[in-house]
Write an enzyme that holds these catalytic residues in place. Structure first.
Site, PDB file in Angstrom:
ATOM      1  N   HIS A  40      -3.033   0.579   7.171  1.00  0.00           N
ATOM      2  CA  HIS A  40      -3.134   0.797   5.732  1.00  0.00           C
ATOM      3  C   HIS A  40      -2.695   2.221   5.403  1.00  0.00           C
ATOM      4  O   HIS A  40      -2.717   3.102   6.268  1.00  0.00           O
ATOM      5  CB  HIS A  40      -4.577   0.568   5.274  1.00  0.00           C
ATOM      6  CG  HIS A  40      -4.734   0.443   3.789  1.00  0.00           C
ATOM      7  ND1 HIS A  40      -4.009  -0.438   3.029  1.00  0.00           N
ATOM      8  CD2 HIS A  40      -5.540   1.104   2.917  1.00  0.00           C
ATOM      9  CE1 HIS A  40      -4.353  -0.322   1.762  1.00  0.00           C
ATOM     10  NE2 HIS A  40      -5.278   0.611   1.669  1.00  0.00           N
ATOM     11  N   CYS A  58       0.832  -1.210   0.000  1.00  0.00           N
ATOM     12  CA  CYS A  58       0.000   0.000   0.000  1.00  0.00           C
ATOM     13  C   CYS A  58       0.865   1.258   0.000  1.00  0.00           C
ATOM     14  O   CYS A  58       0.515   2.268  -0.629  1.00  0.00           O
ATOM     15  CB  CYS A  58      -0.999   0.000   1.146  1.00  0.00           C
ATOM     16  SG  CYS A  58      -0.309  -0.302   2.776  1.00  0.00           S
ATOM     17  N   ASP A  60      -8.321   4.454  -1.938  1.00  0.00           N
ATOM     18  CA  ASP A  60      -7.745   3.211  -1.407  1.00  0.00           C
ATOM     19  C   ASP A  60      -7.038   2.429  -2.513  1.00  0.00           C
ATOM     20  O   ASP A  60      -7.666   2.003  -3.487  1.00  0.00           O
ATOM     21  CB  ASP A  60      -8.863   2.372  -0.784  1.00  0.00           C
ATOM     22  CG  ASP A  60      -8.336   1.234   0.062  1.00  0.00           C
ATOM     23  OD1 ASP A  60      -7.241   0.715  -0.237  1.00  0.00           O
ATOM     24  OD2 ASP A  60      -9.024   0.854   1.025  1.00  0.00           O
TER      25      ASP A  60
END
Ligand SMILES: [Ca+2]
Ligand SMILES: [Ca+2]
Ligand SMILES: [Ca+2]
Ligand SMILES: [Ca+2]
Lengths: 238, 238
Positions: free
Chosen positions: A181, A67, A199
């Site tokens: 995250h 991520c 995201d």
């Protein structure tokens, strides 16, 4: 990013129940960008300058620990700094999740280390890799800030064409699955007091509109992989 | 997609003059989405339903011949049909430029053939690969249609939540470099009579707003790799 196997098992079980045609279900408190309501929020957002340069470089993280690199590649492209060229891009430039790891970036966090325990990047490592690209970076741990300061800073910087913001938060604190995250912020809607998170785990969740207070609380969580400092956000500009 | 080497050389020369920090320059007649004017067109677009599911799956073609596979992956994801799972997506589903080539798709056009002369996919091959995913497909060559029919069809289908449209056009006809290209349409703005192309060659050009007539003329060009039929568009739904 810890306990990758446990996360994978949980995600897989959830996927079975949704026939794998869609991303994981969202709680009532969150609005997907890919709904009429979510689209309308973007169209009427009070701060959305950053959405456009980020959205045209929106990308999916290459693996479950990436991520951070995916978010960094998006922001570097959006900043329009000189981009690495390759044969695959006709000699034109584009940052991706491999070529962001210049020698200076590798010195901060080697790519190989991200896909090994404890997996992923911390808030400080994200800031460090961006700084290694000769950018002006501010790393803010949520514990050193507060909701109002974060909200005002983020609104200002989402509306300008200089700064970008990446957030590091605990998914379970906003009723998502499950761990820490990282993704860029795209916009802010004042009427609902929500931020749009682009995201990068696009197989798992769509971009979401999340309430500012919920996002701040999810950033104000302890990261045991980062000396028990809290998560938070990174502000970056050229 | 022919003369890949010549295209690469041209692109490289242009890149040198722009320091590789940006995509290639656009003619006056085209508006980039990533400008205040382009963003405003999207916010006030008369048909933009398809933009949202496509934009959250926006991707860069993996190599210079892969505009077709990248466009197909975007549209398959946007259609929310069951997606192939992998370890890299935590067991969740996502179409990409490799896994779209199921045995049925390979029977229409093998992946390997796309990266060999004459390079790329034709309009009919794009339609065939989508049909191989059990979708309802209509392939329209521009010579069999006209501007008004295309405009009305595209507006209707960009506004509904059933159809998506992919366009196959000659770049040089809209003053871009250079050859045949394929990308999904994202939106339509009535005030300027322009369509938004979500160009999958993201290192080369941003998403662009192009006038309907110019786009139709660029589709109404002969493709020597497709039995001298004209380019055109593919309409697809579940
Ligand atoms: Ca608003
Ligand atoms: Ca900004
Ligand atoms: Ca309009
Ligand atoms: Ca549609």
């Amino acid at each position: 990013m810890k306990r990758l196997t446990a996360i994978a098992v949980t995600a897989f079980a959830a996927a079975l129940s949704t026939a794998q045609a869609e991303t994981l279900p969202l709680p009532q408190s969150i609005i997907s960008l890919s709904t009429p309501e979510g689209a309308a929020l973007l169209i009427e957002a009070e701060a959305s300058t950053d959405y456009f340069p980020l959205s045209i470089h929106f990308t999916t993280q290459d693996n479950p620990a990436y991520c951070g690199p995916a978010s960094i590649a998006m922001v570097l492209n959006a900043l329009e700094i000189p981009r690495p060229a390759s044969d695959m891009t006709l000699g034109l430039g584009m940052f991706d999740q491999e070529n962001i790891f210049t020698p200076a970036a590798e010195a901060v966090k080697p790519a190989e280390a991200i896909v090994n325990p404890p997996y992923g990047m911390t808030l400080d490592e994200v800031g460090g890799v961006l700084a290694a690209h000769d950018l002006a970076v501010e790393v803010v741990h949520a514990s050193e800030s507060d909701l109002d300061t974060f909200r005002q800073t983020a609104i200002t910087q989402l509306a300008d064409d200089e700064h970008f913001i990446l957030v590091n938060y605990l998914r379970s604190a906003i009723e998502q699955e499950t761990g820490g995250h990282i993704s860029p912020l795209g916009a802010y809607d004042a009427d609902t007091d929500r931020f749009l998170i682009l995201d990068v785990s696009r197989y798992k969740y769509p971009p979401i509109w999340v309430e500012a207070a919920a996002l701040f609380d999810a950033m104000n969580t302890v990261d045991s992989d980062n000396y028990d400092k809290t998560r938070g956000y990174v502000s970056v500009r050229r």
